[in-house]
Design a protein around this motif. Structure first.
Motif, PDB file in Angstrom:
ATOM      1  N   PHE A   1      56.895  51.686  10.491  1.00 12.06           N
ATOM      2  CA  PHE A   1      57.905  51.718   9.431  1.00 12.06           C
ATOM      3  C   PHE A   1      57.565  52.781   8.386  1.00 12.06           C
ATOM      4  O   PHE A   1      58.448  53.528   7.937  1.00 12.06           O
ATOM      5  CB  PHE A   1      58.047  50.355   8.758  1.00 12.06           C
ATOM      6  N   HIS A   2      56.295  52.869   8.011  1.00 16.03           N
ATOM      7  CA  HIS A   2      55.895  53.882   7.034  1.00 16.03           C
ATOM      8  C   HIS A   2      56.198  55.293   7.534  1.00 16.03           C
ATOM      9  O   HIS A   2      56.489  56.196   6.737  1.00 16.03           O
ATOM     10  CB  HIS A   2      54.409  53.756   6.714  1.00 16.03           C
ATOM     11  N   ARG A   3      56.139  55.475   8.845  1.00 21.76           N
ATOM     12  CA  ARG A   3      56.489  56.786   9.420  1.00 21.76           C
ATOM     13  C   ARG A   3      57.942  57.137   9.096  1.00 21.76           C
ATOM     14  O   ARG A   3      58.255  58.301   8.771  1.00 21.76           O
ATOM     15  CB  ARG A   3      56.284  56.761  10.937  1.00 21.76           C
ATOM     16  N   LEU A   4      58.830  56.150   9.172  1.00 18.38           N
ATOM     17  CA  LEU A   4      60.242  56.416   8.885  1.00 18.38           C
ATOM     18  C   LEU A   4      60.462  56.707   7.406  1.00 18.38           C
ATOM     19  O   LEU A   4      61.338  57.497   7.050  1.00 18.38           O
ATOM     20  CB  LEU A   4      61.104  55.230   9.324  1.00 18.38           C
TER      21      LEU A   4
ATOM     22  N   HIS B   1      44.223  53.316  16.443  1.00 19.15           N
ATOM     23  CA  HIS B   1      45.245  53.266  15.395  1.00 19.15           C
ATOM     24  C   HIS B   1      44.641  53.601  14.044  1.00 19.15           C
ATOM     25  O   HIS B   1      45.159  54.444  13.293  1.00 19.15           O
ATOM     26  CB  HIS B   1      45.887  51.873  15.370  1.00 19.15           C
ATOM     27  N   TYR B   2      43.515  52.975  13.728  1.00 24.06           N
ATOM     28  CA  TYR B   2      42.893  53.188  12.417  1.00 24.06           C
ATOM     29  C   TYR B   2      42.178  54.533  12.341  1.00 24.06           C
ATOM     30  O   TYR B   2      42.141  55.153  11.266  1.00 24.06           O
ATOM     31  CB  TYR B   2      41.955  52.019  12.102  1.00 24.06           C
TER      32      TYR B   2
ATOM     33  N   ASP C   1      42.926  57.332   9.581  1.00 27.49           N
ATOM     34  CA  ASP C   1      41.826  57.946   8.840  1.00 27.49           C
ATOM     35  C   ASP C   1      41.868  59.466   8.931  1.00 27.49           C
ATOM     36  O   ASP C   1      41.539  60.164   7.965  1.00 27.49           O
ATOM     37  CB  ASP C   1      40.495  57.420   9.387  1.00 27.49           C
ATOM     38  N   GLN C   2      42.277  59.968  10.068  1.00 29.35           N
ATOM     39  CA  GLN C   2      42.276  61.411  10.299  1.00 29.35           C
ATOM     40  C   GLN C   2      43.593  62.084   9.926  1.00 29.35           C
ATOM     41  O   GLN C   2      43.777  63.281  10.164  1.00 29.35           O
ATOM     42  CB  GLN C   2      41.951  61.690  11.772  1.00 29.35           C
ATOM     43  N   GLY C   3      44.524  61.338   9.335  1.00 29.59           N
ATOM     44  CA  GLY C   3      45.781  61.928   8.889  1.00 29.59           C
ATOM     45  C   GLY C   3      46.747  62.263  10.007  1.00 29.59           C
ATOM     46  O   GLY C   3      47.663  63.079   9.800  1.00 29.59           O
ATOM     47  N   MET C   4      46.591  61.634  11.169  1.00 30.69           N
ATOM     48  CA  MET C   4      47.459  61.933  12.309  1.00 30.69           C
ATOM     49  C   MET C   4      48.755  61.130  12.291  1.00 30.69           C
ATOM     50  O   MET C   4      49.694  61.450  13.035  1.00 30.69           O
ATOM     51  CB  MET C   4      46.711  61.675  13.616  1.00 30.69           C
ATOM     52  N   LEU C   5      48.813  60.075  11.464  1.00 32.09           N
ATOM     53  CA  LEU C   5      49.993  59.224  11.436  1.00 32.09           C
ATOM     54  C   LEU C   5      50.683  59.230  10.081  1.00 32.09           C
ATOM     55  O   LEU C   5      51.906  59.325  10.003  1.00 32.09           O
ATOM     56  CB  LEU C   5      49.623  57.788  11.809  1.00 32.09           C
TER      57      LEU C   5
ATOM     58  N   ILE D   1      49.222  55.990   2.605  1.00 35.98           N
ATOM     59  CA  ILE D   1      48.250  54.924   2.833  1.00 35.98           C
ATOM     60  C   ILE D   1      47.789  54.320   1.516  1.00 35.98           C
ATOM     61  O   ILE D   1      47.684  53.087   1.376  1.00 35.98           O
ATOM     62  CB  ILE D   1      47.051  55.450   3.646  1.00 35.98           C
ATOM     63  N   ALA D   2      47.526  55.170   0.533  1.00 40.05           N
ATOM     64  CA  ALA D   2      47.082  54.676  -0.771  1.00 40.05           C
ATOM     65  C   ALA D   2      48.136  53.752  -1.385  1.00 40.05           C
ATOM     66  O   ALA D   2      47.813  52.704  -1.953  1.00 40.05           O
ATOM     67  CB  ALA D   2      46.791  55.849  -1.698  1.00 40.05           C
ATOM     68  N   ASN D   3      49.399  54.113  -1.262  1.00 41.73           N
ATOM     69  CA  ASN D   3      50.479  53.287  -1.796  1.00 41.73           C
ATOM     70  C   ASN D   3      50.602  51.975  -1.025  1.00 41.73           C
ATOM     71  O   ASN D   3      50.800  50.906  -1.617  1.00 41.73           O
ATOM     72  CB  ASN D   3      51.796  54.053  -1.726  1.00 41.73           C
ATOM     73  N   ALA D   4      50.461  52.049   0.297  1.00 39.00           N
ATOM     74  CA  ALA D   4      50.628  50.866   1.149  1.00 39.00           C
ATOM     75  C   ALA D   4      49.468  49.893   1.047  1.00 39.00           C
ATOM     76  O   ALA D   4      49.579  48.750   1.512  1.00 39.00           O
ATOM     77  CB  ALA D   4      50.822  51.293   2.603  1.00 39.00           C
TER      78      ALA D   4
END
Length: 351
Positions: A72-75, A246-247, A251-255, A261-264
């Protein structure tokens, strides 16, 4: 791999199986972007006829909630929706029974009051589209946003349902693979495994003395209906490496971008929320992710555990991504203090 850590974790898993503390289990760990542990031990059930390998699928229950949240965050990053968008804007049927003003943020933060599972048969629970339709008709158990409460089963239908309505596509497993699964190389993670994929899968088992933590919970993920259906909140099947991937990808900024991430991973609780925040309680959430502390920075360690003791975690400061699976159905809160977490430096987790 750092063989010392790999060997230490492998020894821990082997000894746990030998002592009957585990039947089958897997552990995968990335540190600073490198896969340092990929260990597995034991059996797919107590018959000990099939050994666990690195690709064996395990039911991981609620561990599947976090990757669904990531999709969802991707969208949101793609500009298709905002966290404060009202759900009715893209899911018109949702605007009923007191949900007319419910926002995406309410759902992702467990503040929508939709935690009561509609009465359904097992066959109905396995019908993703039917269950999303039932959630659209559901009434909140309390005033929207009044307090935060965990949604054990319904979260998956709600979040994946929002994604499907945003994209006008109800094949959520395919959507997930495109948005998250393939970019993160989650090759053995499934929201609805096929019969062929299930040929190498573990059955949930009780302890050897026959005691059950929860018989219904154990039996549910041993049914073919649950293993092959799409409910990201409770019915994912995975190996430990795919969970860790996934994690690692986060961590590597691929997603997702670091700011997303900080906001979520900011706590979404207030003084009115029930249940004391203390070790062992699943009550501290950001936007779809369980927050694990430390108390000075609740979002430093985040992810999601599962009823079975499966787990996925990322320590954002240590750059440590973890995936764990097991098929001995036991209280998942007991796993937080086990020797494996201590070996990895997670003995002081606060959730």
């Amino acid at each position: 791999m750092k063989m010392e850590l790999q060997d230490r974790v492998q020894d821990l898993l082997d000894r746990a199986v030998e002592q009957g503390l585990e039947c089958g289990c897997q552990a995968a760990v990335y540190i600073d972007g490198k896969l340092e542990v990929n260990a597995y031990a034991g059996w797919t059930d107590w018959s000990k006829s099939r050994p666990v390998d690195e690709n064996t699928l395990f039911p991981v229950y609620s561990t599947g909630k976090a990757p669904c949240s990531t999709s969802f965050h991707r969208l949101v990053e793609d500009g298709l929706v905002d966290y404060d968008t009202e759900v009715r804007e893209f899911w018109p049927e949702f605007a009923c029974n007191g949900k007319e003003s419910m926002t995406v943020r309410h759902i992702l933060s467990y503040r929508g009051g939709l935690y009561i599972q509609p009465k359904s048969t097992l066959k109905e629970l396995a019908d993703f589209k039917l269950m999303t339709e039932r959630m659209a008709m559901a009434a909140p158990a309390h005033k929207i946003g009044e307090f935060q409460r965990y949604h054990p089963m319904t979260y998956g239908w709600l979040v994946a349902g929002m994604i499907c309505h945003l994209l006008n596509d109800f094949d959520y497993p395919a959507i997930f693979r495109k948005l998250v699964g393939k970019p993160a190389k989650m090759d053995h993670f499934h929201y609805g495994a096929t019969l062929q994929e299930l040929e190498n899968s573990a059955m949930m088992v009780p302890s050897q003395d026959g005691r059950f933590y929860d018989r219904d919970g154990l039996d549910f993920l041993n049914t073919l209906e649950a293993r092959t259906c799409c409910n990201p909140a409770s019915c994912a099947m995975s190996n430990a490496l795919s969970i860790a991937n996934h994690y690692h990808a986060l961590d590597q900024g691929m997603l997702l971008a670091p700011e997303t991430i900080a906001n979520a991973t900011q706590p979404c609780r207030d003084a009115n929320d029930p249940f004391e925040f203390k070790a062992g309680n699943w009550v501290l959430f950001g936007l779809g992710y369980m927050l694990s502390g430390p108390k000075s920075d609740p979002g430093q360690i985040f992810g999601h555990g599962g009823w079975s003791g499966a787990e996925g975690l990322l320590d954002r400061k240590k750059h440590m991504a973890i995936g764990l699976t097991r098929n001995l159905f036991a209280d998942p809160n007991a796993a937080r203090d086990n020797a494996l977490f201590k070996a990895l430096g997670f003995s002081q987790r606060d959730w």
